[in-house]
Write an enzyme that holds these catalytic residues in place. Structure first.
Site, PDB file in Angstrom:
ATOM      1  N   ASP A 136      28.250 -77.788 -41.693  1.00  0.00           N
ATOM      2  CA  ASP A 136      27.831 -77.235 -41.005  1.00  0.00           C
ATOM      3  C   ASP A 136      27.616 -78.034 -38.797  1.00  0.00           C
ATOM      4  O   ASP A 136      28.994 -78.443 -38.963  1.00  0.00           O
ATOM      5  CB  ASP A 136      26.375 -77.145 -41.260  1.00  0.00           C
ATOM      6  N   ARG A 137      26.337 -78.571 -38.188  1.00  0.00           N
ATOM      7  CA  ARG A 137      26.762 -78.690 -37.218  1.00  0.00           C
ATOM      8  C   ARG A 137      26.982 -80.570 -37.260  1.00  0.00           C
ATOM      9  O   ARG A 137      27.933 -80.391 -36.547  1.00  0.00           O
ATOM     10  CB  ARG A 137      25.474 -78.837 -37.114  1.00  0.00           C
TER      11      ARG A 137
ATOM     12  N   ARG B 101      31.301 -79.711 -36.481  1.00  0.00           N
ATOM     13  CA  ARG B 101      31.046 -79.536 -35.377  1.00  0.00           C
ATOM     14  C   ARG B 101      30.967 -81.183 -34.396  1.00  0.00           C
ATOM     15  O   ARG B 101      31.572 -81.507 -33.659  1.00  0.00           O
ATOM     16  CB  ARG B 101      30.211 -78.189 -34.489  1.00  0.00           C
TER      17      ARG B 101
ATOM     18  N   HIS C 226      20.462 -67.175 -35.448  1.00  0.00           N
ATOM     19  CA  HIS C 226      18.915 -68.446 -35.406  1.00  0.00           C
ATOM     20  C   HIS C 226      20.668 -68.968 -33.990  1.00  0.00           C
ATOM     21  O   HIS C 226      20.545 -69.645 -33.100  1.00  0.00           O
ATOM     22  CB  HIS C 226      19.056 -69.431 -35.978  1.00  0.00           C
ATOM     23  N   TRP C 227      21.999 -69.206 -33.461  1.00  0.00           N
ATOM     24  CA  TRP C 227      23.001 -69.236 -33.093  1.00  0.00           C
ATOM     25  C   TRP C 227      22.005 -68.504 -31.600  1.00  0.00           C
ATOM     26  O   TRP C 227      22.691 -69.205 -30.741  1.00  0.00           O
ATOM     27  CB  TRP C 227      24.195 -68.866 -33.268  1.00  0.00           C
TER      28      TRP C 227
ATOM     29  N   TYR D 194      21.670 -77.032 -30.203  1.00  0.00           N
ATOM     30  CA  TYR D 194      22.225 -75.584 -30.716  1.00  0.00           C
ATOM     31  C   TYR D 194      22.507 -74.496 -29.373  1.00  0.00           C
ATOM     32  O   TYR D 194      23.190 -74.350 -28.351  1.00  0.00           O
ATOM     33  CB  TYR D 194      21.644 -74.451 -31.220  1.00  0.00           C
TER      34      TYR D 194
ATOM     35  N   HIS E  23      26.140 -71.622 -48.988  1.00  0.00           N
ATOM     36  CA  HIS E  23      26.398 -72.451 -47.517  1.00  0.00           C
ATOM     37  C   HIS E  23      26.129 -73.893 -47.722  1.00  0.00           C
ATOM     38  O   HIS E  23      27.285 -74.258 -47.315  1.00  0.00           O
ATOM     39  CB  HIS E  23      25.622 -72.436 -45.906  1.00  0.00           C
TER      40      HIS E  23
END
Length: 298
Positions: free
Chosen positions: A108-109, A112, A153-154, A216, A278
């Site tokens: 997930d994050r 990134r 949510h993005w 975000y 996920h």
């Protein structure tokens, strides 16, 4: 085994912040950095870490803004929550621990952050695994109604402070449970009780809600600037890359993960969809551990 038995849990000064770091495993084995995502902490790796511990020297930090790590107020351009800043935190951490080269797996994050880590420190990152993401820029560039509905949510979390912080702060445990339950393939059933308790306790702090929003906000602004700059320079992930994603998730439904990652990597790109939603490391810990062991083992 008891919760993270045999692993050290400490807060370490890294640059201008303190990071909470769980570490352990085999000190004589290759170092492997495991990075969590939203709205979680390093606790998500527990079952995977137990299986990998004999084979790797494991480092599992809480990202800045999350868990028990520092949560500084966001800057006006959100640069201190950019993936570049978070990646620098992790590179400094690994260097401080004596690991000049290491493997990285992120979810997930955290994936990134791991992507940016591999771009900014190619000599350090020997192999990279990303779990249930495609590159941030590609996701924003292809946004349509289906994506906006699935990943609303993005667009909610990036609204100016303090609006999302106040709305989530009215009942943060409800919001966290909703996100944790909605993206998995089995509701909350696959979470360890200790992990869920940590997620709810940590996320319910006002500064943690702000940290997540800043993460975000950075992705929708300064991270895209950094990603666009990297693409203009034709920077690519130099090492081999493993891509894993859930068959029941948004990545499977809306994207072609292998094609998108192959366009951004110079090394070999392999991967597959798995029978999960996920939260791959918690839904399929045995399978994820086996795949990571096969990929990262020298």
């Amino acid at each position: 085994m008891a919760w993270f038995e045999g692993f050290e849990d400490q807060r370490l000064r890294v640059g201008d912040i303190h990071l909470r770091v769980r570490s352990g495993g085999n000190p004589a084995a290759p170092p492997l950095l495991l990075v969590h995502g939203f709205p979680q902490t390093s606790a998500l790796w527990h079952r995977v870490a137990l299986r990998l511990a004999p084979h790797f020297c494991l480092v599992m930090p809480d990202l800045r803004g999350y868990g028990e790590s520092d949560k500084p107020p966001g800057e006006s351009d959100h640069a201190n929550y950019s993936k570049r800043s978070m990646a620098l935190d992790l590179h400094r951490l690994m260097t401080q621990l004596g690991h000049a080269q290491y493997g990285v797996a992120g979810h997930d994050r955290g994936a990134r952050v791991a992507h940016r880590l591999a771009l900014d420190f190619p000599a350090a990152v020997q192999r990279l695994a990303v779990l249930d993401i495609v590159p941030t820029k590609d996701m924003y560039d292809s946004t349509d109604q289906r994506f906006a509905r699935a990943y609303y949510h993005w667009f909610f979390l990036i609204q100016p402070a303090p609006n999302p912080e106040r709305m989530i702060g009215h009942d943060p445990a409800h919001y966290a449970r909703w996100k944790l339950g909605g993206w998995g393939a089995g509701g909350h059933a696959f979470y360890e009780a200790e992990a869920m308790a940590e997620y709810l306790r940590c996320f319910s702090r006002p500064e943690a809600i702000h940290g997540a929003c800043e993460d975000y906000r950075a992705s929708a602004g300064i991270d895209l600037e950094h990603d666009s700059e990297s693409r203009r320079r034709a920077d690519r992930v130099a090492c081999d890359l493993l891509v894993l994603w859930g068959q029941r998730g948004v990545i499977q439904a809306l994207f072609d993960p292998l094609a998108l990652w192959r366009a951004q990597a110079a090394g070999a790109v392999t991967g597959q969809a798995l029978p999960a939603g996920h939260f791959l490391a918690e839904e399929l810990p045995q399978e994820i551990a086996a795949l990571l062991l096969d990929f990262f083992r020298p």
